[in-house]
Design an enzyme around this catalytic site. Structure first.
Site, PDB file in Angstrom:
ATOM      1  CG  ASP A  17      -1.789   1.238   1.337  1.00  0.00           C
ATOM      2  OD1 ASP A  17      -2.299   1.663   0.285  1.00  0.00           O
ATOM      3  OD2 ASP A  17      -1.966   1.788   2.441  1.00  0.00           O
ATOM      4  CB  SER A  18       0.293   4.784  -0.748  1.00  0.00           C
ATOM      5  OG  SER A  18      -0.874   4.943   0.026  1.00  0.00           O
ATOM      6  CB  CYS A  80      -3.286   0.534  -2.296  1.00  0.00           C
ATOM      7  SG  CYS A  80      -3.399   2.215  -2.929  1.00  0.00           S
ATOM      8  CD  GLU A 159      -1.385   7.947   6.359  1.00  0.00           C
ATOM      9  OE1 GLU A 159      -0.367   7.929   7.055  1.00  0.00           O
ATOM     10  OE2 GLU A 159      -1.597   7.115   5.444  1.00  0.00           O
ATOM     11  CB  CYS A 191      -9.963   4.352   0.704  1.00  0.00           C
ATOM     12  SG  CYS A 191      -8.373   4.917   1.337  1.00  0.00           S
ATOM     13  CG  HIS A 193      -6.012   5.156   4.813  1.00  0.00           C
ATOM     14  ND1 HIS A 193      -5.355   4.896   3.646  1.00  0.00           N
ATOM     15  CD2 HIS A 193      -5.091   5.722   5.644  1.00  0.00           C
ATOM     16  CE1 HIS A 193      -4.084   5.301   3.759  1.00  0.00           C
ATOM     17  NE2 HIS A 193      -3.909   5.804   4.959  1.00  0.00           N
TER      18      HIS A 193
END
Lengths: 271, 271
Positions: A17-18, A80, A159, A191, A193
């Site tokens: 993932d990023s 991702c 984040e 996503c 996240h």
């Protein structure tokens, strides 16, 4: 923490993932496949991907997949949604091991879940701009209506660890209101996240709307792809490579997802 | 829009930032030096820098400075506080042209502005973590007190264009309250994105606090460094290179900063 040593370990499931979002996929993989070794790469030197172009995201994904392959990965999980939407269709046919993204499993689960035929999708600007979810959902059932909204502020808020914060709730409400008023009964968290905001999203959506977690559905797909008994006899292992040092990463992995990390190293990729 | 052509143009002032924030410096340079040619590089493929390590930000800054130099830049303006804090001290001595960051001019202006001796600084996590502003201010006057606060959500909010938005105001209030209660009389906007929030910051701080804009003070420093009459006889020019295509970039440049862009190209850097 012992350092990562390729030679002493069996072939891992490669996951990337990023940044930290893909850890939600790792947590689900751990639940579904408790004995597997997982090698995770977080591209923290170039995070986030969600506002970047298909060309750039595909280049980054190729560089990382090459690295995971050189580390002996027996399959590559693209944890991702942005890379799944923009890069997997181009890259998957070119690799000698299975490459599985989070998008197709999430789309299939949404099609299965909806009763009203109205599905909402939230994701990064790049994922939503690609229309990959609408296409995947409508290729399974062209009669379903899909409302997709880009939510570019959610990744920065996550984040920062602001899962249960008034600002996050206000921003979420603003993103979700238009699709709630359209009568969706299913919402795809497009996503990796976003599962970290599940509680806040549930509060805004209420119990009448099914949340489709792409991380969870990806783990189910990986599980059915792997042959039975493929687990690591020496027990589970999670090795993490980051392209830049990142404090927030470990905090979220340990506190929010309860993941045990066996090794963590910083590794340059691509540049 | 005509494309960028190196050979037909006089040596430019090279300017770089991770993304759009450095355009606030370009706008101030345009005001101070209306005839100069400016070559701007926005590293939109790797934006943002503010949460990344000194090693990574220095590597990115070196790659970009090398490119600007190969394009004939007569000086390099580091229009990014994070790169100014983390990379300029290492890189500046190694380049054959002057390299000037936004940090030293901003620190000097804050020292000049304060009456109470209490200065606040806001910036990215990396800039604040480096303590570069506190060190620069205290090296000029060790008696001044500096309160520095990292504001990691401001760049994403600005990149979304939410300059005059309730969410931005709530987040700003939360970041600024602790330093306002400490009685600062001067606030350094220690990120080149932040001048785009000047109006909202002014509303929260009131008229009693001087805002020090690092973009403005950097342009003054560049002006005094360049020899008189160094302008481009063929008139001003602004050439922009981005490392990834970026819609938001142009929108903000044109609408919020009223900049005329003569050429725009996408160029790979480093990787």
């Amino acid at each position: 923490m012992p350092s990562f040593n390729k030679s002493s370990s069996p072939p891992p499931i490669g996951v990337f993932d990023s940044g930290i979002g893909g850890l939600t996929v790792v947590a689900e993989l751990r639940r579904a496949l408790p004995l597997e070794r997982i090698l995770y790469l977080g591209d923290t030197a170039r995070v986030p991907y969600g506002g970047k172009s298909a060309e750039t995201v595909t280049r980054y994904s190729r560089e990382i997949s090459d690295l995971l392959l050189s580390e002996g990965a027996k399959m590559i999980v693209v944890a991702c949604n942005t890379a799944s939407a923009l890069a997997v269709p181009t890259l998957a046919p070119a690799y000698p091991v299975p490459m599985i993204g989070v998008l197709e499993p999430g789309a299939a689960a949404a099609v299965k879940a909806t009763r009203s035929g109205r599905i909402g999708v939230i994701g990064t600007r790049a994922t939503i701009g690609s229309e990959a979810y609408s296409k995947a959902i409508n290729s399974l059932n062209p009669d379903l209506s899909v409302t997709a909204i880009a939510c570019p502020l959610l990744v920065p808020l996550i984040e920062e660890g602001l899962f249960d914060d008034e600002v996050t709730k206000t921003v979420l409400q603003r993103y979700l209101d238009p699709m709630l008023s359209q009568g969706i009964d299913t919402l795809v968290l497009g996503c990796t996240h976003y599962p970290l905001l599940k509680k806040a999203i549930r509060t805004i959506c209420g119990d009448g709307i099914q949340l489709v977690d792409s991380a969870e559905n990806c783990a189910i797909a990986v599980n059915s792809l792997l042959a039975a008994g493929s687990g690591n006899a020496r027990g589970p292992r999670l090795d993490i490579l980051l392209t830049d040092s990142s404090e927030g990463f470990l905090r979220i992995a340990e506190k929010s997802l309860d993941l045990k990390i066996d090794s963590l190293s910083v590794r340059s990729v691509g540049n």
